[in-house]
Design an enzyme around this catalytic site. Structure first.
Site, PDB file in Angstrom:
ATOM      1  N   ASP A  15       0.853  -1.194   0.000  1.00 55.65           N
ATOM      2  CA  ASP A  15       0.000   0.000   0.000  1.00 55.65           C
ATOM      3  C   ASP A  15       0.888   1.244   0.000  1.00 55.65           C
ATOM      4  O   ASP A  15       1.911   1.294   0.675  1.00 55.65           O
ATOM      5  CB  ASP A  15      -0.911  -0.010   1.236  1.00 55.65           C
ATOM      6  CG  ASP A  15      -2.057   0.972   1.090  1.00 55.65           C
ATOM      7  OD1 ASP A  15      -3.207   0.518   0.945  1.00 55.65           O
ATOM      8  OD2 ASP A  15      -1.804   2.196   1.110  1.00 55.65           O
ATOM      9  N   ILE A  16       0.467   2.246  -0.754  1.00 52.47           N
ATOM     10  CA  ILE A  16       1.269   3.480  -0.877  1.00 52.47           C
ATOM     11  C   ILE A  16       1.290   4.270   0.439  1.00 52.47           C
ATOM     12  O   ILE A  16       2.227   5.029   0.698  1.00 52.47           O
ATOM     13  CB  ILE A  16       0.729   4.355  -2.040  1.00 52.47           C
ATOM     14  CG1 ILE A  16       1.776   5.301  -2.565  1.00 52.47           C
ATOM     15  CG2 ILE A  16      -0.530   5.111  -1.646  1.00 52.47           C
ATOM     16  CD1 ILE A  16       1.393   5.973  -3.885  1.00 52.47           C
ATOM     17  N   ASN A  55     -13.062  -3.347   2.114  1.00 49.73           N
ATOM     18  CA  ASN A  55     -14.022  -2.259   2.256  1.00 49.73           C
ATOM     19  C   ASN A  55     -14.967  -2.251   1.061  1.00 49.73           C
ATOM     20  O   ASN A  55     -14.533  -2.484  -0.074  1.00 49.73           O
ATOM     21  CB  ASN A  55     -13.291  -0.912   2.338  1.00 49.73           C
ATOM     22  CG  ASN A  55     -12.424  -0.814   3.584  1.00 49.73           C
ATOM     23  OD1 ASN A  55     -12.769  -1.342   4.633  1.00 49.73           O
ATOM     24  ND2 ASN A  55     -11.292  -0.143   3.466  1.00 49.73           N
ATOM     25  N   HIS A 100     -10.280  -4.955  -3.671  1.00 48.33           N
ATOM     26  CA  HIS A 100      -8.958  -5.242  -3.103  1.00 48.33           C
ATOM     27  C   HIS A 100      -9.095  -5.690  -1.665  1.00 48.33           C
ATOM     28  O   HIS A 100     -10.011  -5.300  -0.952  1.00 48.33           O
ATOM     29  CB  HIS A 100      -8.037  -4.019  -3.200  1.00 48.33           C
ATOM     30  CG  HIS A 100      -8.631  -2.774  -2.615  1.00 48.33           C
ATOM     31  ND1 HIS A 100      -9.569  -2.008  -3.296  1.00 48.33           N
ATOM     32  CD2 HIS A 100      -8.436  -2.164  -1.429  1.00 48.33           C
ATOM     33  CE1 HIS A 100      -9.913  -0.980  -2.548  1.00 48.33           C
ATOM     34  NE2 HIS A 100      -9.244  -1.057  -1.403  1.00 48.33           N
ATOM     35  N   MET A 101      -8.148  -6.510  -1.253  1.00 48.60           N
ATOM     36  CA  MET A 101      -8.091  -7.017   0.117  1.00 48.60           C
ATOM     37  C   MET A 101      -6.859  -6.411   0.787  1.00 48.60           C
ATOM     38  O   MET A 101      -5.776  -6.430   0.216  1.00 48.60           O
ATOM     39  CB  MET A 101      -7.973  -8.543   0.029  1.00 48.60           C
ATOM     40  CG  MET A 101      -7.893  -9.260   1.331  1.00 48.60           C
ATOM     41  SD  MET A 101      -7.665 -11.039   1.003  1.00 48.60           S
ATOM     42  CE  MET A 101      -9.335 -11.515   0.651  1.00 48.60           C
ATOM     43  N   HIS A 102      -7.054  -5.841   1.973  1.00 43.78           N
ATOM     44  CA  HIS A 102      -5.916  -5.319   2.739  1.00 43.78           C
ATOM     45  C   HIS A 102      -5.388  -6.437   3.645  1.00 43.78           C
ATOM     46  O   HIS A 102      -6.179  -7.123   4.312  1.00 43.78           O
ATOM     47  CB  HIS A 102      -6.348  -4.177   3.662  1.00 43.78           C
ATOM     48  CG  HIS A 102      -6.903  -2.964   2.976  1.00 43.78           C
ATOM     49  ND1 HIS A 102      -6.200  -1.790   2.837  1.00 43.78           N
ATOM     50  CD2 HIS A 102      -8.109  -2.730   2.394  1.00 43.78           C
ATOM     51  CE1 HIS A 102      -6.947  -0.886   2.206  1.00 43.78           C
ATOM     52  NE2 HIS A 102      -8.110  -1.438   1.940  1.00 43.78           N
TER      53      HIS A 102
HETATM   54  P1  5GP Z   1      -9.816   1.445   0.343  1.00 45.52           P
HETATM   55  O1  5GP Z   1     -10.036   2.600   1.261  1.00 45.52           O
HETATM   56  O2  5GP Z   1     -10.431   1.670  -1.007  1.00 45.52           O
HETATM   57  O3  5GP Z   1     -10.213   0.131   0.946  1.00 45.52           O
HETATM   58  O4  5GP Z   1      -8.258   1.330   0.173  1.00 45.52           O
HETATM   59  C1  5GP Z   1      -7.552   1.856  -0.900  1.00 45.52           C
HETATM   60  C2  5GP Z   1      -6.076   1.737  -0.571  1.00 45.52           C
HETATM   61  O5  5GP Z   1      -5.328   1.953  -1.752  1.00 45.52           O
HETATM   62  C3  5GP Z   1      -5.607   2.736   0.474  1.00 45.52           C
HETATM   63  O6  5GP Z   1      -5.028   2.045   1.583  1.00 45.52           O
HETATM   64  C4  5GP Z   1      -4.580   3.570  -0.284  1.00 45.52           C
HETATM   65  O7  5GP Z   1      -3.498   3.979   0.521  1.00 45.52           O
HETATM   66  C5  5GP Z   1      -4.158   2.652  -1.411  1.00 45.52           C
HETATM   67  N1  5GP Z   1      -3.701   3.330  -2.606  1.00 45.52           N
HETATM   68  C6  5GP Z   1      -4.306   4.382  -3.223  1.00 45.52           C
HETATM   69  N2  5GP Z   1      -3.612   4.737  -4.320  1.00 45.52           N
HETATM   70  C7  5GP Z   1      -2.562   3.886  -4.408  1.00 45.52           C
HETATM   71  C8  5GP Z   1      -1.490   3.774  -5.346  1.00 45.52           C
HETATM   72  O8  5GP Z   1      -1.366   4.507  -6.322  1.00 45.52           O
HETATM   73  N3  5GP Z   1      -0.582   2.784  -5.106  1.00 45.52           N
HETATM   74  C9  5GP Z   1      -0.695   1.930  -4.041  1.00 45.52           C
HETATM   75  N4  5GP Z   1       0.264   0.996  -3.905  1.00 45.52           N
HETATM   76  N5  5GP Z   1      -1.701   2.029  -3.141  1.00 45.52           N
HETATM   77  C10 5GP Z   1      -2.626   2.990  -3.323  1.00 45.52           C
END
Ligand code: 5GP
Length: 116
Positions: A32-33, A89, A102-104
């Site tokens: 994650d970024i 989410n 996506h899965m964290h």
């Molecule tokens: P969500 O809130 O949709 O469940 O999580 C999205 C995740 O994607 C966040 O944790 C965010 O930091 C990550 N993310 C957003 N943009 C990028 C990106 O360009 N590269 C990477 N590696 N992660 C990203």
């Protein structure tokens, strides 16, 4: 194409350079970024699925693979014994910001118990 799904599609097509830590025929994993814990890895399907609302029986293999890969990465990163959290989410109330399923995988420190 919606930009918020496009980010992960660009990672898959390598238009955005990201450290891909695992990839097979069905799923891809990368850091994650903006990590929320020392280990914060995202596992995504190689095909576009917008949210958990958009899955059907044809996606069972992909969804199972996402969990299997999470478990394997946790072992590789040596966080399997201390433990980790898996999060998906969905939509606005679920705090989804990137509309590409996506899965964290979160670990490496004690998490906060959000249920009590
Ligand atoms: P969500 O809130 O949709 O469940 O999580 C999205 C995740 O994607 C966040 O944790 C965010 O930091 C990550 N993310 C957003 N943009 C990028 C990106 O360009 N590269 C990477 N590696 N992660 C990203």
């Amino acid at each position: 194409m919606n930009n918020k799904k496009n980010i992960f599609q660009q990672i898959l097509s390598k238009k955005i350079i990201t450290n891909i830590i695992y990839q097979d025929d069905l799923v891809t994993a990368f850091n994650d970024i903006k990590p929320q814990s020392p280990i914060h890895i995202l596992i995504i399907p190689n095909i576009f699925i917008q949210t958990l609302n958009n899955i059907n029986h044809k996606h069972e293999l992909i969804l199972g693979r996402m969990l299997l890969v999470a478990s394997k990465i946790a072992k590789k990163k040596k966080i399997h014994k201390s433990g980790y959290r898996i999060v998906i989410n969905c939509n606005v109330h679920g705090c989804q910001t990137i509309f590409y399923l996506h899965m964290h995988l979160l670990g490496g420190r004690q998490g906060v118990n959000i249920f009590f």
